[in-house]
Design a protein around this motif. Sequence first.
Motif: not given
Length: 265
Positions: A5-9
């Motif tokens: 969730l922190d680095a959502l594609p």
Amino acid sequence: MSGFLDALPARYSTVFCDIWGVVHDGGRLYPGACERLLGWKREGRSILLLTNAPRSEAAVERALDRIGLPRSAYDGVASSGEAGIAALQGRPVGFLGTAADRADYVGRGLEIVDEGYSELACAGLDERRNRPEQYGPDLERWAAAGVLMHCLNPDRIVMREGAEEACAGALADIYETLGGTVRWYGKPHAPIYDYALERAGRPPRENVLAIGDGLVTDVLGAARAGIDCVFVTGGIHGGRDFPADFATVHRLGHWQPVAVVAGLG
């Protein structure tokens, strides 16, 4: 996997986020949920709150206002209640639910009558009876009369501030066992996803991410709709892991959620 969730594609330009069990617990926002949605909005993603609430979308937005979720945290709401209200316009229908839901439906133009109806809008339990089995006599009478039940909330239960609360889906299940006919609105049924995609501007399904805590509503619905899904364990299932046999039981091949997280925070 909260790092997901922190680095959502970047391909996920649109997020279909469940509300109850993901954003709030029926009374309070979950820690970090608002901040997460606002962060995705800053990244330029479109956030559509996709809910099985048996209410108009305007009523859902007002409820979120009261809980403290700013409207800047999302772009819109798509509710099973709104879909059902639209389908029931133009003819008299019976009603089962709270006085507040009845007023909401009447305010949206539904003609609700107390007798002589062949269709029934089921928003959920009323204020006097809090257990589905208490509705047996009513359900038996309607089934015998051939009344078509429109279930505007497919959820069976929700957790309201830690306490279990039955929903319209539990009544509809009983109604079907009695031989009654039910028309279902909301997740996991296909029409709510078609409606949500339309509301979101018709993005390709591969660019949509669904987030939810209900295995047989949010997760199953997303899988059948061909939409990637994040399963939130901290809602209705109380921290339970994603079932290893979920895809087998529901004939989904090798399908799996793209992530399993405790919550949005």
